[in-house]
Design an enzyme around this catalytic site. Sequence first.
Site, short mmCIF file in Angstrom:
data_model
loop_
_atom_site.label_atom_id
_atom_site.label_comp_id
_atom_site.label_asym_id
_atom_site.label_seq_id
_atom_site.Cartn_x
_atom_site.Cartn_y
_atom_site.Cartn_z
N LYS A 1 29.76 -3.39 17.18
CA LYS A 1 28.75 -4.05 18.01
C LYS A 1 27.45 -3.25 18.01
O LYS A 1 26.37 -3.80 17.80
CB LYS A 1 29.30 -4.18 19.43
CG LYS A 1 28.64 -5.25 20.26
CD LYS A 1 29.30 -5.36 21.63
CE LYS A 1 30.63 -6.08 21.55
NZ LYS A 1 31.39 -5.97 22.80
N HIS B 1 40.01 -17.05 23.70
CA HIS B 1 40.89 -15.95 23.30
C HIS B 1 41.99 -16.42 22.35
O HIS B 1 42.22 -15.85 21.29
CB HIS B 1 41.50 -15.31 24.55
CG HIS B 1 42.47 -14.22 24.25
ND1 HIS B 1 43.83 -14.45 24.18
CD2 HIS B 1 42.28 -12.92 23.95
CE1 HIS B 1 44.43 -13.32 23.87
NE2 HIS B 1 43.52 -12.37 23.73
N GLY C 1 38.51 -9.50 22.73
CA GLY C 1 39.02 -9.62 24.09
C GLY C 1 39.91 -8.48 24.54
O GLY C 1 40.46 -8.52 25.63
N ARG D 1 28.99 -2.53 27.46
CA ARG D 1 29.87 -3.25 26.54
C ARG D 1 30.64 -2.31 25.63
O ARG D 1 30.06 -1.40 25.05
CB ARG D 1 29.04 -4.20 25.67
CG ARG D 1 27.92 -4.88 26.40
CD ARG D 1 26.98 -5.62 25.45
NE ARG D 1 27.64 -6.68 24.73
CZ ARG D 1 27.05 -7.36 23.74
NH1 ARG D 1 25.82 -7.05 23.34
NH2 ARG D 1 27.70 -8.32 23.13
N MET E 1 39.06 -5.21 24.92
CA MET E 1 38.47 -4.15 25.72
C MET E 1 37.41 -4.69 26.67
O MET E 1 37.12 -5.87 26.67
CB MET E 1 37.93 -3.07 24.81
CG MET E 1 39.08 -2.33 24.16
SD MET E 1 38.56 -0.96 23.22
CE MET E 1 37.22 -1.64 22.37
#
Length: 886
Positions: free
Chosen positions: A30, A459, A109, A100, A111
Site C-alpha cells: 500500500k 470479503h 481484510g 492503515r 489487518m
Amino acid sequence: MARSAKKYVYFFGNGKADGNGKMKDLLGGKGAGLANMTRLKIPVPAGFTITTEACNTYFESKKKYPPGMWEQVLSNLKKVEGAMGMKFGDAKNPLLVSVRSGSKFSMPGMMDTILNLGLNDTTMKGLAEKAGDRFAFDTYRRLITMFGSTVMGINRQVFEKALERMKADRGIHLDTDLTTDDLRELVGTFKGIYQKETGKGFPADPLQQLQLAINAVFSSWFSDRAVTYRRLNNIAHDLGTACNVQAMVFGNMGENSGTGVGFTRDPSTGQKKFFAEYLTNAQGEDVVAGIRTPLHIDELKKQQPSVYKELEGIYRKLETHYKDMLDIEFTVQDGKLYMLQTRVGKRTAAASLKIAIDMVREKLIDKKTAVMRIDPVQLEWLMHPSFDPKASVQVIGKGLPASPGAAVGKVVFLAEDAEAWAARGEKVVLVRTETSPEDIGGMHAAQGILTARGGMTSHAAVVARGMGKCCVAGCHALHVDEETKSLTIGSRVLKEGDFITLNGTTGEVILGEVPLVPADLSGDFHMILKWADEIRELGIRANADTPADARMAIKFGAEGIGLVRTEHMFFEGERVQAVREMILADDTEGRKKALAKILPMQREDFIGIFKVMNGLPVTIRLLDPPLHEFLPKTQEELEEIARDLDVPFQKLQARNKALHEFNPMLGHRGCRLGITYPEIFEMQVQAIMEAACQVVKQKIKAIPEIMIPLIVDVKELSVLREMTVRIAEEVQKAHKVRVRYEVGTMIEIARAALLAHEIAPEADFYSFGTNDLTQTTYGLSRDDAGRFLPYYVEKGIFDHDPFITIDRKGVGMLMKMAIDSSRKIKKGMKMGICGEQVDPLSVEFCYEIGLSYVSGSPFRLPVARLAAAQATLKRKMKKGLSKASV
Ligand code: ADP
Ligand code: MG
Ligand code: MG
C-alpha cells in the site's frame, strides 16, 4: 554527539514522495503504491508510511518504538498539515487522518485500518463548521466504533446493535435517514459504550489516538486471522507490516461525494473492461465490508461525468505504468477525486491467462513476462471440471458471480463446521450471511462459498478469488438462520447437510448435485503452454501404463513416456490369474508355462502404446513390485487357482505361505526377481522387442527404453543388461528388423546413487525413482507417513512433504552426486525423474541440477511445462543480473 536516527518514516504528498513503487519490502504494498501514485502526479491525499522495519523492531523490543521513530512521525505529520493546509487537533481547521496497515503481500481484510482519527469534542466543532453538524456527528460515531473495536477490542456488534435499536425506534431502514439529532445522541451512546467496555473515556488527545492506532496496526500483524492467512498462503511471518498515516478525504460529505473500488479489467474473466463499483455518500469501509451493496460505476458516470472521466484517465495511466491489471480504491469528496490505493489485482485463473495474453497482443508485455505471470498452481485450477451443460438444473436463487468455478457439496453454516465436515471427507458449501476474516479456515475447507450480502469486492469475494474457490456473493433471496442451521431461499428451505450447487461464473444457486464435465483446455490455456514450450529447456514426459494413458499424455504435451509400469498390466481381467499361476509355480517349467500365457497380452499392450507414441521414446520398467501384491487374498481365490493348476490345495497353500515376506517393499522385488527368476524379465523383454519389431514393420517408429528397477550394485545391472541385449538381438534377428532401443536403470536406492559412477558404464540412461529414493533415504514408508508427516509440516520440522516436493537437501544431494559423478564418465548422459513429484518447486530443482526431463502423471504435465519454462526464465534473469552487476 547525536547520531542521526535511521529513517523510519517516508513522506508522500504534493507530487513528491520519499519512497517509490519498488519499495514494497520496506513500505508494504500500500505504501509503495501511494508513493508511486504521488510521483505519477495522481491526486493522493498527503501522508506518510512508517516502515515494516519499524514494525519488526517494535516487536523485537517488547512493543517499544525504535529510537527516533516517533519524532519522525511528528515531523512528517507537520509536513502533511502543510500539504493539506489543516492542523491535526486544531479547533478551527482540523486535519483528520487514517491509519492503515499494509504489508509486502496483500492480505485482504486480514489487518486493521482506522479512519477519521483526530476527532474529539473540540475538533468536532471545527469539522461541523466546515461541513455541517450532521456530517461531523456521523464521522465521530464512525471513529468511536472503529477505534473502539479495532484498537480497544470492543465487539463491533455492541455498537451495531445500538445503531439498529435507534433505527428500529425511529422506524427507519437506512443510516442516511438518521437526523442530526439522532447522530448526536448516537455519539453520546457510543461514548457510553466505550466507557463501559474499557473503563476509560474515549481518548480526547489526537496524538494519543494516533499512537494507539499505530500500535494496533502493528499488532494486527500477529492477529490470529492474519497468522492463519499467512500460513495458508505461505507468507513469511517476519515480514512485518508497514503503517500508513494519511490525510482523510470524505466520501460521506453529501451527494457529490462517494467512494468506490474497482479493477482495471474484469477480475473474473479478464475482459478488458473497467470493472468498478461505487457508493454515493459513503466512506470506503462501507464498500469493503459489504455493509451496503454498491452500485455499478456507471452511476458515477451519470452523476459526475467529469470525475468519471478523470478516473478513467488515471486507471489507464496506472495500467500503462504497472503493465498489469490493477485494483484501485478511490474517494470523491465534494466533486474532487482522490486515489487511495492501487496494487496488482487478484484475479481468477482464467482471467490471469486472458489478461497476460491480451497484454502481449497490446504490446504492453512480452511473451516471457506473460509466462512468468501465470502461477502454475492457478493453471491447475483451470483443469478442474465444470458443469455438464447437458444436465438439467433447478436454479433456486441468483447472486453475484464473485469467483468462478463449480462447487457441489452439502450445506454448512459455520466455518468450524466446514472444517470439521471436510476433515472427515465430506464436500461442503459454506453458506453465510456474509463472511469475515475469522471464517478463513472454513472457506478454505469448503468447495464453495455462498453469501447473502456483499458485493463483488466483499470479503467473501476477494478471499475466494484469491483461493481459486467458487463463490456466489450477495444473494438477496437467501436468508440464513445460524441458530436452526437452515436457510430459506425464495420459498424453499434447506437444512444443514442438504446438497447445493453453486455456479460462480453465473452466480446461480442450484438445488442438489449437478454433474461435472472435464475442463476445456483449448484457447488461452493452450496458448500460454505453447509459449512455455518455446521457452523451456527441460523435457516433459508422462507416466503412462496403457494406450489410453498414452493418449492423455500426448494431449497434455508429453514428449515421451518416462515410466510404463508393466505390473499394472498384470492386474487386468483374467491376466492376474495367469500371473498368480506364474508366482505360485514351484519350478522354472511351471513359471514358463504361465509366462507363455502372459507374453501375447503384454506384447499387445506395448504395440498399443508404441503406436500412440509414434516415434517418441517409451521407458518401460520391468516388473518391480513385491510379488505378494499379486498373491490370492482369500481362501476361495486360492482354491480356484489350485483347480486351474491342478495341484493339491495343501501344496499351494504351503507355497503361498512360503512367499510371505516381513517387509515386502524391501524384499524380493525389482531386479532381485529378475536375477533369481530370469524367465520373468526375459518374457517381458521379448514382449517389448516383438512389439517394437511389429510396429516398425508397419512403418511406425518405436523407441523402447528398457529400464531395470531397484539396482543397488552394478553387477546386478551387468547381468540383466546382458540378458536384455541377448533377447533383444534374438528378437530382431527373427523379425529381420532393427529397432533403436536402450537399456538403463533406476536410481532409487541410496547405494545406487552413491555408486552411480560404477553403474554409469552399464546404463544408457538413468531415471531417478524419487518416490523410493525418498522412502529409502528417509527410512520411512510413504504409505504410513500420513500419520505424522502433516504434523511435521505444520510444526515446521519439515518445510514440505518430501513425497509432494523433492527434498533438495538430502534426496537432492544424492541425486546431484549421482548426476555429477556419472556425467564425468558419460558426458551428457540422459537422466530424468519418474516419481510423482512434478510440482513447480520440484520441476525447478530438476532443471537446476541438470536433469534432461521430468515425468509425471499426464494431468500434471501442463503445470510442469509452465514451471519448467519459468525455471528457464529465472535462470536467465539471474545470469543477466550477475552480468549486469559485474
Ligand atoms: P484494506 O487494506 O483493508 O483495504 P484500507 O487501508 O485500504 O484497508 O482502508 C479501508 C478503507 O478505508 C478503504 O476503502 C479506503 O479507501 C478507506 N480509507 C483509507 N484511508 C482513507 C483516507 N485517508 N481517506 C478516505 N478513505 C480512506
Ligand atoms: Mg484497501
Ligand atoms: Mg521404485
